[in-house]
Design a protein around this motif. Structure first.
Motif, PDB file in Angstrom:
ATOM      1  N   PRO A  65      91.578 -13.999   4.894  1.00 56.97           N
ATOM      2  CA  PRO A  65      92.241 -12.707   5.144  1.00 56.97           C
ATOM      3  C   PRO A  65      91.375 -11.556   4.650  1.00 56.97           C
ATOM      4  CG  PRO A  65      93.646 -14.237   3.908  1.00 56.97           C
ATOM      5  CD  PRO A  65      92.255 -14.771   3.859  1.00 56.97           C
ATOM      6  N   ALA A  66      91.562 -10.405   5.249  1.00 55.44           N
ATOM      7  CA  ALA A  66      90.844  -9.214   4.793  1.00 55.44           C
ATOM      8  C   ALA A  66      91.479  -8.644   3.538  1.00 55.44           C
ATOM      9  CB  ALA A  66      90.829  -8.160   5.900  1.00 55.44           C
ATOM     10  N   VAL A  67      92.800  -8.791   3.439  1.00 54.25           N
ATOM     11  CA  VAL A  67      93.557  -8.256   2.306  1.00 54.25           C
ATOM     12  C   VAL A  67      94.445  -9.362   1.766  1.00 54.25           C
ATOM     13  CG1 VAL A  67      95.267  -6.543   1.573  1.00 54.25           C
ATOM     14  CG2 VAL A  67      93.517  -5.918   3.257  1.00 54.25           C
ATOM     15  N   ILE A  68      94.397  -9.570   0.457  1.00 55.26           N
ATOM     16  CA  ILE A  68      95.257 -10.553  -0.204  1.00 55.26           C
ATOM     17  C   ILE A  68      95.953  -9.864  -1.363  1.00 55.26           C
ATOM     18  CG2 ILE A  68      95.347 -12.715  -1.517  1.00 55.26           C
ATOM     19  CD1 ILE A  68      92.883 -13.651  -0.019  1.00 55.26           C
ATOM     20  N   GLY A  69      97.272  -9.936  -1.375  1.00 51.01           N
ATOM     21  CA  GLY A  69      98.025  -9.307  -2.460  1.00 51.01           C
ATOM     22  C   GLY A  69      97.708  -7.837  -2.599  1.00 51.01           C
ATOM     23  N   ASP A  70      97.606  -7.129  -1.486  1.00 46.47           N
ATOM     24  CA  ASP A  70      97.304  -5.697  -1.441  1.00 46.47           C
ATOM     25  C   ASP A  70      95.907  -5.345  -1.964  1.00 46.47           C
ATOM     26  OD1 ASP A  70      99.798  -5.308  -0.397  1.00 46.47           O
ATOM     27  OD2 ASP A  70     100.687  -4.467  -2.221  1.00 46.47           O
ATOM     28  N   VAL A  71      95.029  -6.330  -2.066  1.00 45.18           N
ATOM     29  CA  VAL A  71      93.662  -6.086  -2.527  1.00 45.18           C
ATOM     30  C   VAL A  71      92.692  -6.398  -1.387  1.00 45.18           C
ATOM     31  CG1 VAL A  71      91.846  -6.734  -4.144  1.00 45.18           C
ATOM     32  CG2 VAL A  71      94.218  -6.596  -4.918  1.00 45.18           C
ATOM     33  N   LEU A  72      91.808  -5.453  -1.112  1.00 46.31           N
ATOM     34  CA  LEU A  72      90.753  -5.671  -0.134  1.00 46.31           C
ATOM     35  C   LEU A  72      89.773  -6.688  -0.703  1.00 46.31           C
ATOM     36  CD1 LEU A  72      89.446  -4.744   2.574  1.00 46.31           C
ATOM     37  CD2 LEU A  72      88.223  -3.009   1.262  1.00 46.31           C
ATOM     38  N   VAL A  73      89.509  -7.739   0.040  1.00 48.36           N
ATOM     39  CA  VAL A  73      88.734  -8.853  -0.505  1.00 48.36           C
ATOM     40  C   VAL A  73      87.232  -8.592  -0.450  1.00 48.36           C
ATOM     41  CG1 VAL A  73      88.260 -11.325  -0.303  1.00 48.36           C
ATOM     42  CG2 VAL A  73      90.570 -10.453   0.145  1.00 48.36           C
ATOM     43  N   TYR A  74      86.756  -7.967   0.639  1.00 53.11           N
ATOM     44  CA  TYR A  74      85.309  -7.868   0.858  1.00 53.11           C
ATOM     45  C   TYR A  74      84.804  -6.429   0.827  1.00 53.11           C
ATOM     46  CZ  TYR A  74      85.424 -12.751   2.268  1.00 53.11           C
ATOM     47  OH  TYR A  74      85.580 -14.115   2.275  1.00 53.11           O
ATOM     48  N   ARG A  75      83.576  -6.290   0.310  1.00 55.33           N
ATOM     49  CA  ARG A  75      82.842  -5.031   0.440  1.00 55.33           C
ATOM     50  C   ARG A  75      81.647  -5.302   1.349  1.00 55.33           C
ATOM     51  NH1 ARG A  75      78.871  -5.632  -3.685  1.00 55.33           N
ATOM     52  NH2 ARG A  75      79.456  -7.045  -5.368  1.00 55.33           N
ATOM     53  N   GLN A  76      80.410  -5.020   0.929  1.00 61.85           N
ATOM     54  CA  GLN A  76      79.254  -5.230   1.809  1.00 61.85           C
ATOM     55  C   GLN A  76      79.091  -6.698   2.156  1.00 61.85           C
ATOM     56  OE1 GLN A  76      79.123  -3.595  -1.136  1.00 61.85           O
ATOM     57  NE2 GLN A  76      77.809  -1.783  -0.992  1.00 61.85           N
ATOM     58  N   GLY A  77      79.015  -6.976   3.473  1.00 61.51           N
ATOM     59  CA  GLY A  77      78.778  -8.334   3.928  1.00 61.51           C
ATOM     60  C   GLY A  77      79.780  -9.303   3.349  1.00 61.51           C
ATOM     61  N   SER A  78      79.268 -10.349   2.687  1.00 59.59           N
ATOM     62  CA  SER A  78      80.145 -11.380   2.129  1.00 59.59           C
ATOM     63  C   SER A  78      80.456 -11.143   0.658  1.00 59.59           C
ATOM     64  CB  SER A  78      79.488 -12.759   2.296  1.00 59.59           C
ATOM     65  OG  SER A  78      78.264 -12.819   1.584  1.00 59.59           O
ATOM     66  N   HIS A  79      80.056 -10.006   0.114  1.00 59.14           N
ATOM     67  CA  HIS A  79      80.328  -9.727  -1.296  1.00 59.14           C
ATOM     68  C   HIS A  79      81.808  -9.421  -1.501  1.00 59.14           C
ATOM     69  CE1 HIS A  79      75.978  -8.917  -0.985  1.00 59.14           C
ATOM     70  NE2 HIS A  79      75.931  -9.334  -2.231  1.00 59.14           N
ATOM     71  N   THR A 132     105.651  -4.972  -9.467  1.00 58.58           N
ATOM     72  CA  THR A 132     106.264  -6.293  -9.627  1.00 58.58           C
ATOM     73  C   THR A 132     105.745  -7.291  -8.595  1.00 58.58           C
ATOM     74  OG1 THR A 132     108.117  -5.771  -8.141  1.00 58.58           O
ATOM     75  CG2 THR A 132     108.356  -5.166 -10.469  1.00 58.58           C
ATOM     76  N   LYS A 133     104.953  -6.820  -7.659  1.00 55.95           N
ATOM     77  CA  LYS A 133     104.454  -7.677  -6.584  1.00 55.95           C
ATOM     78  C   LYS A 133     103.157  -8.351  -7.018  1.00 55.95           C
ATOM     79  CE  LYS A 133     103.103  -7.401  -1.694  1.00 55.95           C
ATOM     80  NZ  LYS A 133     102.909  -6.489  -0.540  1.00 55.95           N
ATOM     81  N   PRO A 134     102.962  -9.640  -6.695  1.00 55.02           N
ATOM     82  CA  PRO A 134     101.695 -10.305  -7.058  1.00 55.02           C
ATOM     83  C   PRO A 134     100.500  -9.540  -6.508  1.00 55.02           C
ATOM     84  CG  PRO A 134     103.298 -11.902  -6.261  1.00 55.02           C
ATOM     85  CD  PRO A 134     103.890 -10.540  -6.000  1.00 55.02           C
ATOM     86  N   PHE A 135      99.508  -9.373  -7.365  1.00 52.10           N
ATOM     87  CA  PHE A 135      98.352  -8.548  -7.022  1.00 52.10           C
ATOM     88  C   PHE A 135      97.137  -9.436  -6.809  1.00 52.10           C
ATOM     89  CE2 PHE A 135      94.936  -5.451  -8.298  1.00 52.10           C
ATOM     90  CZ  PHE A 135      95.195  -4.502  -7.309  1.00 52.10           C
ATOM     91  N   GLY A 136      96.442  -9.241  -5.717  1.00 49.19           N
ATOM     92  CA  GLY A 136      95.222  -9.986  -5.450  1.00 49.19           C
ATOM     93  C   GLY A 136      95.473 -11.472  -5.336  1.00 49.19           C
ATOM     94  N   ALA A 137      94.608 -12.269  -6.005  1.00 48.65           N
ATOM     95  CA  ALA A 137      94.706 -13.719  -5.901  1.00 48.65           C
ATOM     96  C   ALA A 137      96.019 -14.268  -6.428  1.00 48.65           C
ATOM     97  CB  ALA A 137      93.544 -14.359  -6.656  1.00 48.65           C
TER      98      ALA A 137
END
Length: 709
Positions: A663-677, A418-423
């Motif tokens: 942020p590194a994490v938004i809505g329990d989602v990790l935003v970044y992988r390699q570098g800026s991807h 029920t919690k907003p996920f990601g963006a």
């Protein structure tokens, strides 16, 4: 870079009048070769320690290759001349006793160090490296990684140095078989053994050298590691061994001069050649031939000045432990870097000096006891079994690092559906979005940090991304494959990261979405640079893709890019300029616009200074330490070009870095992988916002019918 056979493994009794007089040496104990081995390991250690005044220390590996080719071929040829055959089982058993015990010990140590010191996010990668090293194929794994754009941010492997051992092991497997073929040919046609082997060597050395030169120019990153570009170096050493009887007849004065020239060649290689030079192409001939010259000088005259110096007792001692020293020193460098960060030359030298301790201990307590064990020497089967089991144990140590229990952190709390996920978390609280970076914990994190590098679009598995070495366009189809409207996604990996969202939009709107992407290659008419040099394959690819688009006439081209600069015409600058990039985008987008094709540029997202996923893995309860300030150099370039050409720019910055903080994490989602991807998971949560921006931005363009329901 490794010494994998020692100059006194199996001493061979010199024969002939020269041997009786002591005037010449051939393949008996050669203290000068042990000293030459010391020079080679010294070059490698100083280079890895970070000493700037030895920029070519990496050539030590080439020296080792020549030495190994010489020694192994000497043993095999002398065995044939003595017995008329090659005892293959005995040969491989000797290699197993000599090489595998110490190697297995270091691989287990590398696994322990990886678990203890290195980032949890890279345990699986390094664990598989250890498995590959245990079976002596790690050079091919590293070659694949060197051209894998997604692997560019992987740190130096704790077993990276095993690549040269792998090359030599592969040589040891094949070379005796080639020698046997040469023996059979000599018998069949009643020709002398050594000249016959010389012809066979020429058939190996010449084409593999030519291939090395070609591959070094075409794909330098892979050429460095693969066996096929190094075989000629071992072959030169083998040729020196085959010609030993001729070298002994050389005049003493000539041998002295040859030794001096060889020493000067090695000095040139270490102090003048550097890592920017293409390697191991034609320039590798310098250390290879220099090493061959020093060995030949020693065969011809026992007391030439250079060879007498190399036979100095301290050199001989270091050469004797060079195999163990090579195995251990890299662990100290990698471990020290993980602990201290940038080492610097002083700390690097101290760490390599400390490596002498385990090197000497393993030489005395592991290498020699196994190598000279009478029981093992009597049984080839037992020796091979021991070697195989030790390699298997090392491989298991690597596999353990890949287990989820070792590599993954348990999720503290199950994700709340029920919690907003990601963006969606930003849309749910626009007022508080600017403070998301201050949150230190998350109920769960998807993907887990140790899985971030695998959270990529399936386009990579499908081969849609063109490698840096290729200029041939590759097209993949997403969205509605039977759709009447074609939309093209074109650019580098920063463009390809959006295919997950565009695939869903295409299916919803009935678009046939095609991709044309290439690693680190912006879609522009400007001359793209890579590492300060012309990126020719990118420029060729750009022209080819543009021709395809003008032929296919998609309704819309969507692009994005990481590069903000391009080469300025006639400037000769290796840094490039943003003005040149803007001009290049204007020209390229203008070509499409003139053909009735609308261009939409997705603004590049901000780039962190360090790997965000590694930071999250290390600070799961202090996520705010992984946030960073947003900067957008490429967005400005794209916006300038769009104003000139009438293209539209889509900007999702506030849904990635709200309020200018990322942020590194938004809505329990990790935003970044390699570098800026961005992770594939986070991009998927941006599908609706991207769709909405497309609708809004294209409403006033010729592509407006695309947005009609």
């Amino acid at each position: 870079m490794a010494a994998t056979s020692t100059a006194h493994v199996e001493p061979l009794t010199p024969q002939g009048p020269e041997a009786a007089s002591g005037k010449h040496r051939s393949t008996a104990f050669r203290p000068d070769i042990e000293g030459l081995r010391a020079v080679a390991i010294g070059l490698v250690l100083i280079y890895h320690a970070g000493v700037d005044w030895v920029p070519g220390g990496f050539v030590g590996v080439d020296v080792f290759f020549v030495i190994s080719g010489f020694l192994i071929t000497s043993l095999l040829v002398r065995e044939i001349e003595r017995t008329g055959r090659v005892a293959l089982a005995q040969f491989y058993a000797r290699r197993a006793r000599r090489l595998l015990p110490a190697a297995a010990l270091v691989l287990v140590a590398a696994a322990l160090m990886t678990w203890w010191l290195l980032p949890i996010t890279q345990r699986r990668v390094f664990g598989l490296d250890i498995v590959s090293a245990a079976f002596y194929v790690v050079n091919w794994r590293l070659a694949d990684r060197s051209v894998d754009y997604l692997a560019e941010d992987v740190a130096a492997s704790p077993v990276q140095h095993f690549w040269s051992l792998a090359v030599e092991e592969q040589f040891y497997i094949v070379w005796p078989l080639l020698i046997i073929v040469g023996l059979l040919v000599a018998r069949r046609f009643s020709t002398p053994l050594r000249p016959t082997l010389g012809v066979a060597l020429a058939l190996v050395v010449v084409p593999t050298f030519a291939w090395s030169v070609h591959q070094t120019a075409a794909s330098p990153s892979t050429a460095f590691f693969v066996t096929s570009t190094r075989l000629w170096e071992l072959g030169i050493g083998a040729a020196v061994a085959v010609g030993a009887l001729w070298w002994k007849r050389l005049p003493r004065a000539f041998a002295i001069v040859l030794g001096v020239l060889g020493a000067l060649g090695l000095a040139y290689s270490g102090f003048v050649i550097d890592a920017q030079d293409p390697w191991p192409g034609s320039l590798a001939m310098v250390p290879v031939l220099a090493t061959a010259a020093v060995i030949i000088a020693g065969v011809s005259a026992a007391d030439t000045g250079v060879n007498r110096l190399l036979a100095w007792r301290p050199f001989v001692w270091v050469g004797g432990i060079s195999y163990s020293l090579y195995l251990w020193h890299w662990l100290f460098i990698v471990g020290g870097t993980a602990h201290y960060g940038e080492l610097g030359a002083k700390r690097g030298l101290l760490l390599t000096a400390l490596a002498f301790i385990p090197a000497w201990l393993s030489h005395k307590l592991v290498e020699n006891p196994v190598r000279f064990s009478p029981r093992l020497a009597r049984s080839n089967g037992l020796s091979l079994s021991l070697g195989g089991n030790l390699s298997l144990a090392a491989a298991i140590a690597g596999l353990v690092l890949c287990l989820p229990l070792v590599t993954a952190r348990p999720t503290p709390v199950a994700a709340d559906p029920t919690k907003p996920f990601g963006a969606a978390a930003i849309a749910a609280d626009e007022q508080g979005a600017a403070n998301l970076w201050k949150l230190d914990t998350a109920d769960s994190i998807t993907p887990a940090p140790e899985q971030a590098t695998a959270d990529v679009p399936d386009a990579y598995d499908r081969g849609c991304q063109v490698s840096q070495d290729s200029s041939e366009p590759v097209e993949c189809v997403y969205g509605d494959e039977n759709g009447d409207v074609t939309v093209a996604l074109v650019g580098d990996s920063k463009a390809l990261q959006w295919i997950t969202a565009l695939d869903e939009i295409g299916k919803e709107r009935g678009w046939r979405v095609i991709t044309h992407t290439k690693s680190t290659c912006a879609f522009t008419a400007a001359d793209v640079l890579r590492d300060g040099k012309p990126y020719d394959t990118c420029n060729e690819w750009n022209d080819a893709v543009t021709a395809l688009l003008l032929e296919q006439k998609p309704a819309l081209v969507i692009t994005s890019q990481n590069a903000a600069r391009a080469a300025a015409a006639g400037s000769g600058s290796s840094a490039g300029t943003s003005e040149a990039m803007v001009a290049g985008l204007e020209e390229r987008w203008g070509e499409l616009s003139d053909a009735g094709i609308t261009v939409a540029a997705i603004a590049n997202n901000a780039a962190p200074d360090d790997e965000v996923y590694e930071c999250v893995a290390q600070h799961p309860d202090a996520l705010s330490t992984c946030a960073f300030e947003a900067t957008y150099p490429t967005r400005e370039v794209q916006s300038a070009a769009a104003r000139a050409t009438g293209a539209v720019v889509l900007d999702l910055s506030e849904l990635i870095c709200p309020g200018g903080k990322c942020p590194a994490v938004i809505g329990d989602v990790l935003v970044y992988r390699q570098g800026s991807h961005l992770t594939r998971t986070y991009v998927s949560t941006l599908t609706e916002p991207l769709h909405a921006q497309l609708v809004s931005a294209l409403a006033a363009t010729p592509a407006a019918p695309l947005m009609e329901d």
